[in-house]
Design an enzyme around this catalytic site. Structure first.
Site, PDB file in Angstrom:
ATOM      1  N   LYS A 119       0.835  -1.212   0.000  1.00  0.00           N
ATOM      2  CA  LYS A 119       0.000   0.000   0.000  1.00  0.00           C
ATOM      3  C   LYS A 119       0.870   1.262   0.000  1.00  0.00           C
ATOM      4  O   LYS A 119       0.663   2.167  -0.795  1.00  0.00           O
ATOM      5  CB  LYS A 119      -0.935   0.013   1.233  1.00  0.00           C
ATOM      6  CG  LYS A 119      -1.845  -1.200   1.317  1.00  0.00           C
ATOM      7  CD  LYS A 119      -2.732  -1.160   2.544  1.00  0.00           C
ATOM      8  CE  LYS A 119      -2.015  -1.208   3.871  1.00  0.00           C
ATOM      9  NZ  LYS A 119      -1.279  -2.458   4.167  1.00  0.00           N
ATOM     10  N   ARG A 150      -9.687   0.858   9.635  1.00  0.00           N
ATOM     11  CA  ARG A 150      -9.142  -0.477   9.818  1.00  0.00           C
ATOM     12  C   ARG A 150     -10.064  -1.353  10.647  1.00  0.00           C
ATOM     13  O   ARG A 150      -9.780  -2.536  10.864  1.00  0.00           O
ATOM     14  CB  ARG A 150      -7.823  -0.339  10.579  1.00  0.00           C
ATOM     15  CG  ARG A 150      -6.661  -1.016   9.930  1.00  0.00           C
ATOM     16  CD  ARG A 150      -5.467  -0.612  10.739  1.00  0.00           C
ATOM     17  NE  ARG A 150      -4.321  -1.356  10.409  1.00  0.00           N
ATOM     18  CZ  ARG A 150      -3.300  -0.857   9.701  1.00  0.00           C
ATOM     19  NH1 ARG A 150      -3.350   0.365   9.226  1.00  0.00           N
ATOM     20  NH2 ARG A 150      -2.255  -1.596   9.485  1.00  0.00           N
ATOM     21  N   ARG A 166      11.840  -5.899   4.219  1.00  0.00           N
ATOM     22  CA  ARG A 166      11.622  -4.442   4.140  1.00  0.00           C
ATOM     23  C   ARG A 166      12.626  -3.694   5.029  1.00  0.00           C
ATOM     24  O   ARG A 166      12.880  -4.073   6.158  1.00  0.00           O
ATOM     25  CB  ARG A 166      10.202  -4.097   4.606  1.00  0.00           C
ATOM     26  CG  ARG A 166      10.010  -2.582   4.745  1.00  0.00           C
ATOM     27  CD  ARG A 166       8.581  -2.186   4.808  1.00  0.00           C
ATOM     28  NE  ARG A 166       7.875  -2.716   5.953  1.00  0.00           N
ATOM     29  CZ  ARG A 166       6.569  -2.549   6.145  1.00  0.00           C
ATOM     30  NH1 ARG A 166       5.846  -1.882   5.261  1.00  0.00           N
ATOM     31  NH2 ARG A 166       5.977  -3.054   7.202  1.00  0.00           N
ATOM     32  N   ARG A 187      11.688  -2.167  10.664  1.00  0.00           N
ATOM     33  CA  ARG A 187      10.626  -1.741  11.569  1.00  0.00           C
ATOM     34  C   ARG A 187      10.468  -2.759  12.699  1.00  0.00           C
ATOM     35  O   ARG A 187      10.506  -3.961  12.455  1.00  0.00           O
ATOM     36  CB  ARG A 187       9.302  -1.608  10.793  1.00  0.00           C
ATOM     37  CG  ARG A 187       9.001  -0.181  10.401  1.00  0.00           C
ATOM     38  CD  ARG A 187       7.855  -0.069   9.435  1.00  0.00           C
ATOM     39  NE  ARG A 187       6.604  -0.687   9.871  1.00  0.00           N
ATOM     40  CZ  ARG A 187       5.458  -0.575   9.203  1.00  0.00           C
ATOM     41  NH1 ARG A 187       5.414   0.128   8.081  1.00  0.00           N
ATOM     42  NH2 ARG A 187       4.368  -1.152   9.641  1.00  0.00           N
ATOM     43  N   ARG A 229      -0.025  -9.354  13.394  1.00  0.00           N
ATOM     44  CA  ARG A 229      -0.633  -8.329  12.529  1.00  0.00           C
ATOM     45  C   ARG A 229      -1.525  -8.978  11.461  1.00  0.00           C
ATOM     46  O   ARG A 229      -2.597  -8.457  11.143  1.00  0.00           O
ATOM     47  CB  ARG A 229       0.460  -7.482  11.848  1.00  0.00           C
ATOM     48  CG  ARG A 229       1.152  -6.545  12.824  1.00  0.00           C
ATOM     49  CD  ARG A 229       2.445  -6.017  12.260  1.00  0.00           C
ATOM     50  NE  ARG A 229       2.264  -5.180  11.095  1.00  0.00           N
ATOM     51  CZ  ARG A 229       3.228  -4.894  10.224  1.00  0.00           C
ATOM     52  NH1 ARG A 229       4.437  -5.415  10.371  1.00  0.00           N
ATOM     53  NH2 ARG A 229       2.995  -4.110   9.211  1.00  0.00           N
TER      54      ARG A 229
END
Ligand code: AP5
Length: 220
Positions: free
Chosen positions: A13, A88, A127, A158, A169
């Protein structure tokens, strides 16, 4: 255009939002980025939010709704916006409905980026983010070019991309966020997009959807 971006963690996203902004001139409002900025700046909101984010849990609806209301007031949104990471939960979606009604606005589309779970795990584990620019890369699929970085040591992972947190998550996404797809399908807003393949192919699919949204807008 007024858009919402839905999709599981790591679907792409944030990456695709950069391209959508460049192509269509809309602004991206990312609740994840806003929360991380608050954490970096050690604000009261950031200190509270970090407890949830670092465990892979959602921040409370009240905190998110206050934050997004402030942001929408201060942003220049004349060219439209892309809400990335909000709503969300169903209560957040209902608050957004009310906010849009009060502003006499309607969403043009809710983009739903679909990516299978095994790909999401690969994307999130590779990432890395640049601490100077906030740009996001992937060490295999989207590595930084020399011009993107001053120092390779600026790249960090992260906290919520650690394996156990990613599992949490994904579970939260399935339980709390996925029901929004049905919610927006019933409203005739959901546009499901295949998020697999390389970055350019995915953007091509998003562009087809958005160009059609614009065409329909002109014809109505
Ligand atoms: P947030 O930052 O919104 O996280 P997220 O939705 O989990 O999404 P991500 O940022 O992890 O992934 P992305 O889809 O943007 O993927 P990206 O483009 O980076 O939220 C973080 C936390 O904040 C939440 O867990 C929650 O605690 C809290 N929060 C935020 N909003 C909230 C709300 N409304 N309510 C309550 N709590 C909230 O891509 C991922 C990687 O894949 C990158 O390395 C990228 O380079 C790579 N990649 C991208 N596309 C491709 C491709 N096509 N092929 C290969 N690799 C690709």
């Amino acid at each position: 255009m007024k858009l919402v971006f839905l999709g599981p963690p790591g679907a792409g996203k944030g990456t695709q939002a950069q391209r959508i902004m460049r192509e269509y001139g809309v602004i991206q409002i990312s609740t994840g980025d806003l929360l991380r900025a608050n954490i970096r700046n050690n604000t009261v909101l950031g200190i509270e939010a970090a407890k949830f984010i670092n465990q892979g849990d959602l921040v409370s609806d009240d905190l998110i709704v206050n934050m997004i209301k402030n942001e929408l007031e201060y942003q220049d949104m004349d060219n439209g916006y892309l809400l990335d990471g909000f709503p969300r939960t169903l209560p957040q979606a209902k608050v957004l409905d009310k906010m849009l009604k009060d502003r006499d606005e309607d969403l043009n589309a809710v983009l739903v980026l679909n990516v299978p779970e095994e790909d999401l795990i690969k994307r999130l584990s590779g990432r890395r983010t640049c601490s100077r620019t906030g740009k996001t890369f992937h060490m295999v699929f989207n590595p930084p070019k020399p011009a993107d970085l001053i120092d390779i040591n600026d790249l960090y992972q992260r906290e919520d991309d650690k394996e156990e947190t990613v599992k949490r998550r994904l579970e939260i996404y399935r339980n709390q966020t996925q029901p929004l797809i049905e919610y927006y399908t019933k409203k005739g807003k959901a546009c499901e997009i295949d998020g697999t393949g390389n970055l350019t192919d995915v953007f091509g699919r998003i562009k087809s959807v958005l160009d059609k949204v614009i065409k329909d807008q002109i014809n109505n």
